[in-house]
Design a protein around this motif. Structure first.
Motif, PDB file in Angstrom:
ATOM      1  N   THR A  81       0.826  -1.205   0.000  1.00 37.79           N
ATOM      2  CA  THR A  81       0.000   0.000   0.000  1.00 37.79           C
ATOM      3  C   THR A  81       0.860   1.255   0.000  1.00 37.79           C
ATOM      4  OG1 THR A  81      -1.622  -1.209   1.348  1.00 37.79           O
ATOM      5  CG2 THR A  81      -1.876   1.192   1.212  1.00 37.79           C
ATOM      6  N   TYR A  82       2.044   1.164   0.607  1.00 35.88           N
ATOM      7  CA  TYR A  82       2.855   2.353   0.831  1.00 35.88           C
ATOM      8  C   TYR A  82       4.050   2.465  -0.101  1.00 35.88           C
ATOM      9  CZ  TYR A  82      -0.292   2.435   4.690  1.00 35.88           C
ATOM     10  OH  TYR A  82      -1.450   2.446   5.432  1.00 35.88           O
ATOM     11  N   GLY A  83       4.037   1.659  -1.139  1.00 29.70           N
ATOM     12  CA  GLY A  83       4.952   1.866  -2.245  1.00 29.70           C
ATOM     13  C   GLY A  83       6.369   1.396  -2.016  1.00 29.70           C
ATOM     14  N   SER A  84       7.039   1.154  -3.120  1.00 30.15           N
ATOM     15  CA  SER A  84       8.448   0.763  -3.077  1.00 30.15           C
ATOM     16  C   SER A  84       9.307   1.921  -3.553  1.00 30.15           C
ATOM     17  CB  SER A  84       8.692  -0.469  -3.950  1.00 30.15           C
ATOM     18  OG  SER A  84       8.331  -0.203  -5.291  1.00 30.15           O
ATOM     19  N   VAL A  85      10.426   2.103  -2.899  1.00 30.14           N
ATOM     20  CA  VAL A  85      11.361   3.187  -3.200  1.00 30.14           C
ATOM     21  C   VAL A  85      12.626   2.595  -3.791  1.00 30.14           C
ATOM     22  CG1 VAL A  85      12.929   4.868  -2.134  1.00 30.14           C
ATOM     23  CG2 VAL A  85      10.524   4.820  -1.478  1.00 30.14           C
ATOM     24  N   ALA A 107      10.288   7.295   6.933  1.00 29.47           N
ATOM     25  CA  ALA A 107       9.218   8.160   6.434  1.00 29.47           C
ATOM     26  C   ALA A 107       7.967   7.379   6.065  1.00 29.47           C
ATOM     27  CB  ALA A 107       9.705   8.969   5.228  1.00 29.47           C
ATOM     28  N   GLY A 108       8.036   6.045   6.117  1.00 23.43           N
ATOM     29  CA  GLY A 108       6.832   5.247   5.938  1.00 23.43           C
ATOM     30  C   GLY A 108       6.718   4.468   4.657  1.00 23.43           C
ATOM     31  N   ALA A 109       7.749   4.481   3.806  1.00 21.32           N
ATOM     32  CA  ALA A 109       7.679   3.708   2.565  1.00 21.32           C
ATOM     33  C   ALA A 109       7.553   2.219   2.882  1.00 21.32           C
ATOM     34  CB  ALA A 109       8.929   3.954   1.721  1.00 21.32           C
ATOM     35  N   GLY A 110       6.812   1.482   2.045  1.00 18.39           N
ATOM     36  CA  GLY A 110       6.594   0.059   2.292  1.00 18.39           C
ATOM     37  C   GLY A 110       7.829  -0.781   2.108  1.00 18.39           C
ATOM     38  N   LEU A 111       8.640  -0.447   1.107  1.00 21.88           N
ATOM     39  CA  LEU A 111       9.838  -1.219   0.785  1.00 21.88           C
ATOM     40  C   LEU A 111      10.868  -0.266   0.192  1.00 21.88           C
ATOM     41  CD1 LEU A 111      11.087  -4.107   0.600  1.00 21.88           C
ATOM     42  CD2 LEU A 111      10.215  -4.193  -1.755  1.00 21.88           C
ATOM     43  N   VAL A 112      12.100  -0.381   0.649  1.00 25.31           N
ATOM     44  CA  VAL A 112      13.171   0.490   0.158  1.00 25.31           C
ATOM     45  C   VAL A 112      14.288  -0.371  -0.405  1.00 25.31           C
ATOM     46  CG1 VAL A 112      14.879   2.246   0.756  1.00 25.31           C
ATOM     47  CG2 VAL A 112      12.622   2.280   1.855  1.00 25.31           C
ATOM     48  N   THR A 113      14.696  -0.045  -1.617  1.00 23.15           N
ATOM     49  CA  THR A 113      15.842  -0.704  -2.247  1.00 23.15           C
ATOM     50  C   THR A 113      16.886   0.351  -2.568  1.00 23.15           C
ATOM     51  OG1 THR A 113      14.457  -2.425  -3.232  1.00 23.15           O
ATOM     52  CG2 THR A 113      16.635  -2.063  -4.209  1.00 23.15           C
ATOM     53  N   ALA A 130       7.652   2.693  -6.986  1.00 24.39           N
ATOM     54  CA  ALA A 130       6.647   3.759  -6.947  1.00 24.39           C
ATOM     55  C   ALA A 130       7.301   5.129  -6.931  1.00 24.39           C
ATOM     56  CB  ALA A 130       5.765   3.592  -5.710  1.00 24.39           C
ATOM     57  N   ALA A 131       8.531   5.213  -6.442  1.00 25.22           N
ATOM     58  CA  ALA A 131       9.251   6.490  -6.389  1.00 25.22           C
ATOM     59  C   ALA A 131      10.742   6.230  -6.460  1.00 25.22           C
ATOM     60  CB  ALA A 131       8.902   7.253  -5.113  1.00 25.22           C
ATOM     61  N   VAL A 132      11.451   7.176  -7.065  1.00 19.44           N
ATOM     62  CA  VAL A 132      12.893   7.064  -7.240  1.00 19.44           C
ATOM     63  C   VAL A 132      13.548   8.334  -6.702  1.00 19.44           C
ATOM     64  CG1 VAL A 132      14.786   6.876  -8.910  1.00 19.44           C
ATOM     65  CG2 VAL A 132      12.648   5.596  -9.280  1.00 19.44           C
ATOM     66  N   ILE A 182      11.467  12.735   1.479  1.00 23.49           N
ATOM     67  CA  ILE A 182      10.584  13.140   0.378  1.00 23.49           C
ATOM     68  C   ILE A 182      10.316  11.974  -0.555  1.00 23.49           C
ATOM     69  CG2 ILE A 182      10.376  14.644  -1.644  1.00 23.49           C
ATOM     70  CD1 ILE A 182      11.956  16.765  -0.113  1.00 23.49           C
ATOM     71  N   THR A 183      11.354  11.183  -0.858  1.00 20.28           N
ATOM     72  CA  THR A 183      11.153  10.029  -1.748  1.00 20.28           C
ATOM     73  C   THR A 183      10.229   9.010  -1.108  1.00 20.28           C
ATOM     74  OG1 THR A 183      13.416  10.382  -2.562  1.00 20.28           O
ATOM     75  CG2 THR A 183      12.321   8.350  -3.214  1.00 20.28           C
ATOM     76  N   GLY A 184      10.396   8.791   0.201  1.00 20.73           N
ATOM     77  CA  GLY A 184       9.505   7.865   0.903  1.00 20.73           C
ATOM     78  C   GLY A 184       8.059   8.316   0.873  1.00 20.73           C
ATOM     79  N   LEU A 185       7.817   9.614   0.996  1.00 17.46           N
ATOM     80  CA  LEU A 185       6.455  10.147   0.941  1.00 17.46           C
ATOM     81  C   LEU A 185       5.897  10.072  -0.475  1.00 17.46           C
ATOM     82  CD1 LEU A 185       6.971  13.231   3.276  1.00 17.46           C
ATOM     83  CD2 LEU A 185       5.681  11.158   3.813  1.00 17.46           C
ATOM     84  N   LEU A 186       6.742  10.324  -1.467  1.00 17.05           N
ATOM     85  CA  LEU A 186       6.307  10.222  -2.865  1.00 17.05           C
ATOM     86  C   LEU A 186       5.853   8.799  -3.174  1.00 17.05           C
ATOM     87  CD1 LEU A 186       6.147  11.932  -5.513  1.00 17.05           C
ATOM     88  CD2 LEU A 186       8.443  11.093  -6.050  1.00 17.05           C
ATOM     89  N   ALA A 187       6.541   7.822  -2.634  1.00 12.40           N
ATOM     90  CA  ALA A 187       6.175   6.420  -2.863  1.00 12.40           C
ATOM     91  C   ALA A 187       4.820   6.085  -2.267  1.00 12.40           C
ATOM     92  CB  ALA A 187       7.239   5.495  -2.277  1.00 12.40           C
ATOM     93  N   GLN A 188       4.409   6.817  -1.222  1.00 12.84           N
ATOM     94  CA  GLN A 188       3.138   6.535  -0.545  1.00 12.84           C
ATOM     95  C   GLN A 188       1.945   7.186  -1.225  1.00 12.84           C
ATOM     96  OE1 GLN A 188       3.578   6.824   3.932  1.00 12.84           O
ATOM     97  NE2 GLN A 188       5.711   7.234   3.323  1.00 12.84           N
TER      98      GLN A 188
END
Length: 501
Positions: free
Chosen positions: A246-250, A273-279, A317-319, A446-452
Motif C-alpha cells: 500500500t505504501y509503495g516501493s522506493v 518516512a513510511g515507505a513500504g519497501l526500500v531498495t 513507486a518512487a525514485v 521526500i522520496t519515501g512520501l512520494l512512494a506513498q
C-alpha cells in the motif's frame, strides 16, 4: 498561512475597518492590546519599558502600547522620535490619550539628539517606523537607529523592526533596528524569512488582531507558510487494513567510494518516512556498509566504486537519485540515460544536481513534477547567481514554471516552489541541522512520501516540514550543537506522532 505584501496588508486593514465596521483607532487599540497581552505573558511584572514612537501609525501603536502597559501596572515612558512634525491622526490621538493620564509618561527626542543613560535592565520597545516605509532611513534618524542598536538592552519591535522593508531585502548598509522579538500583526512579512533581513527581527510572534477573514481568504498571494494548518490538510494517516504494498516501493540510487554514508542516511530516512519497501542501488564498494547499517532495506549493486547504470526502477513507486553519487563520467552517463528513459516525477539531489548543472540540456528532459532539492550554491550552478536570497526564491519560481518541476530551495526557511510558481516557506527547523548529511535525510524522506502516493508538491511540503520538526525535537533533547543528521531520522517517529495528535 498567507504572506501578504505591505500593500495587501494595508488593503486588509482598510477592508476590515469598512466591513466590521471598526474605527482605525479601535483596530489599533486591538493590536496594541494583543502586544501587551504577549508582553504580560512573557516578561516579569516589574519590567520597565522605554517605548520609542515615530510619527506614523506604528508610533500610534507604540503610544497605545505604552498606555496599556501603564494601566497593566508596568513602569513605562514613551518618547516621540521627532523626525517629522506631522503626526498621523491615530498617532496624535494615542499620544493625547497617554498625556491625559500623565504628561510625565511621555517625552520628545528632538532631531540631532540621542537618548542615553538607559539602564540595561530596561526593555526598549521599537515603534518608530512601520510597514509604510518607502525608503531607507537616512540622516539623523539613521544615526539614531545605529545608536539604539549599540545599547545592550533587550529590544522588542511592534509589527516590524524600524527600517526593515516588508517585501524586499534591504541594502547591506541600511539602518535597521535589531531586536530580540518582533510582535507582528496577523501575517509574516517576507523579509522575516530570509537570512539577510530576518536577522534583524529576532523571534517572530504572530498576533491575530482579527483582520477580516473574507478579505484574507479571497486575496491571492503566491507566498505562504508551511505550518501546522497546511500540513493537516496534506497528511494522510495509515489505513488499518493496509500492507507494505500500500505504501509503495522506493528505489534510491547513489553512493560512491568514500561517500557511502550519504546513501545510508537517505535509505534509513526513506524507511522511517513510511515507505513500504526500500531498495538502494549502490556501487559494490558500499554493499557491506549499507547492508549492516540499514538492514530493513534491500540492496543492489553495479559498478565497483561508482554506479555504472540506474536500473530496476520499473516496479518502483518512487525514485530518489544523487546522494554521495559522485560526478565522474560513469555516474553522469548513468543519470543521463535514466532521465531519457524515466517518465514519472522523481527526486534528485546533491551530485545528481551537479551532474545536471554540467549538462544543462538534462533540465528540459526532467519529467513533469520532478522534485529537485538544491541548496543555494547548487541552485546557482543550475540557474545562475542572484544578488540575494529573496531574488533567488523569485528566480526559482520562474524556473519551476519554466521546467514544470518542483524546487525545494534549502535554507533556514526552506522554500518549496511548485510547478505553478507558488512559494511555501517552511516554518520548522533550526541551525543545528546545518550539518553534513541533513540534505541526504531530506531526500530520503521526500522520496519515501512520494512512494506513498502523495502528489509531488505535497511530498515536498510534508517532507521539509517533518524534516525540520524532527530536527527541532532532536535539538530540544540533544542541543543544536551536538545533534547529527542521523538524529533527525531517529526523531522522525516523534514528528509523525505530533501530526497524529
Amino acid at each position: 498561512m498567507k504572506i501578504f505584501s505591505a500593500a495587501q496588508i494595508r488593503a486588509c486593514d482598510a477592508y476590515t475597518i469598512h466591513a466590521k465596521p471598526i474605527s482605525s483607532r479601535d483596530l489599533m487599540e486591538k493590536a496594541s492590546s494583543k502586544c501587551v497581552e504577549w508582553i504580560s505573558g512573557h516578561l516579569p511584572k516589574d519590567t520597565l519599558f522605554v517605548v520609542l514612537c515615530g510619527a506614523g501609525n506604528n508610533g500610534g501603536d507604540g503610544f497605545a502600547v505604552a498606555r496599556l502597559l501603564h494601566i497593566a501596572g508596568f513602569g513605562v515612558k514613551a518618547f516621540l522620535v521627532r523626525f517629522s512634525n506631522e503626526l498621523s491622526p491615530d498617532c496624535q490621538s494615542n499620544l493625547t490619550r497617554l498625556r491625559a493620564i500623565d504628561r510625565e509618561l511621555t517625552g520628545i527626542i528632538e532631531p540631532e539628539t540621542f537618548i542615553s543613560d538607559i539602564p540595561q535592565h530596561i526593555v526598549v520597545i521599537d515603534a518608530i517606523l512601520g510597514t509604510g516605509l518607502s525608503r531607507p532611513a537616512g540622516g539623523w534618524l539613521a544615526n539614531f537607529i545605529t545608536h539604539i542598536n549599540q545599547l545592550p538592552n533587550r529590544k522588542i519591535a511592534i509589527d516590524i523592526p524600524s527600517g526593515l522593508p516588508a517585501d524586499i531585502i534591504p541594502d547591506a548598509d541600511s539602518a535597521i533596528v535589531k531586536v530580540q522579538d518582533t510582535l507582528s500583526f496577523q501575517f509574516y512579512k517576507r523579509s522575516f524569512l530570509h537570512p539577510e533581513s530576518g536577522i534583524f527581527a529576532g523571534n517572530i510572534h504572530i498576533l491575530d488582531i482579527g483582520l477580516d477573514k473574507t478579505f484574507i481568504n479571497g486575496t491571492y498571494t503566491q507566498y505562504k507558510t508551511i505550518d501546522q494548518e497546511a500540513i493537516n490538510a496534506i497528511y494522510k494517516p495509515r489505513h488499518p487494513y493496509s500492507h507494505k504494498g500500500t505504501y509503495g516501493s522506493v528505489l534510491l540510487a547513489g553512493g560512491s567510494y568514500g561517500k557511502m554514508g550519504a546513501m545510508v542516511l537517505c535509505t534509513r530516512a526513506a524507511s522511517k518516512a513510511g515507505a513500504g519497501l526500500v531498495t538502494s542501488l549502490i556501487p559494490g564498494c558500499g554493499y557491506t556498509i549499507l547492508q549492516s547499517s540499514a538492514p530493513e532495506a534491500m540492496c543492489r549493486t553495479n559498478g565497483s566504486n561508482t554506479l555504472e547504470k540506474i536500473d530496476g526502477w520499473e516496479e518502483a513507486a518512487a525514485v530518489g537519485i544523487g546522494p554521495g553519487m559522485g560526478t565522474d563520467s560513469s555516474s553522469a552517463n548513468a543519470l543521463a540515460a535514466f532521465i531519457d528513459a524515466y517518465k514519472k516525477p522523481f527526486v534528485v539531489d546533491a551530485d545528481g544536481l551537479n551532474i545536471i548543472a554540467s549538462q544543462p540540456e538534462l533540465l528540459a528532459k526532467l519529467p513533469q513534477g520532478t522534485i529537485i532539492t538544491p541548496h543555494p550554491k547548487e541552485f546557482s550552478r543550475l540557474f545562475g547567481t542572484n544578488t540575494n536570497s529573496m531574488i533567488q526564491v523569485d528566480h526559482a519560481r520562474i524556473q519551476a514554471m519554466r521546467y514544470n518541476i518542483n524546487i525545494v530551495l534549502k535554507g533556514h526557511h526552506t522554500a518549496v516552489i511548485t510547478t505553478e510558481g507558488e512559494c511555501w516557506y517552511n516554518m520548522t527547523g533550526n541551525a543545528g541541522m546545518a550539518k553534513g548529511g541533513a540534505g541526504d535525510v531530506l531526500t530520503g524522506i521526500i522520496t519515501g512520501l512520494l512512494a506513498q502516493g502523495y502528489e509531488p508538491h505535497f511530498a515536498a511540503m510534508l517532507g521539509v516540514y517533518l524534516h525540520g520538526l524532527a530536527g527541532d525535537l532532536a535539538a530540544r533533547e540533544l542541543s543544536q550543537e551536538s545533534m547529527l543528521a542521523g538524529d533527525i531520522i531517529e526523531f522522525l517517529g516523534k514528528a509523525f506522532l505530533t501530526l497524529q495528535a
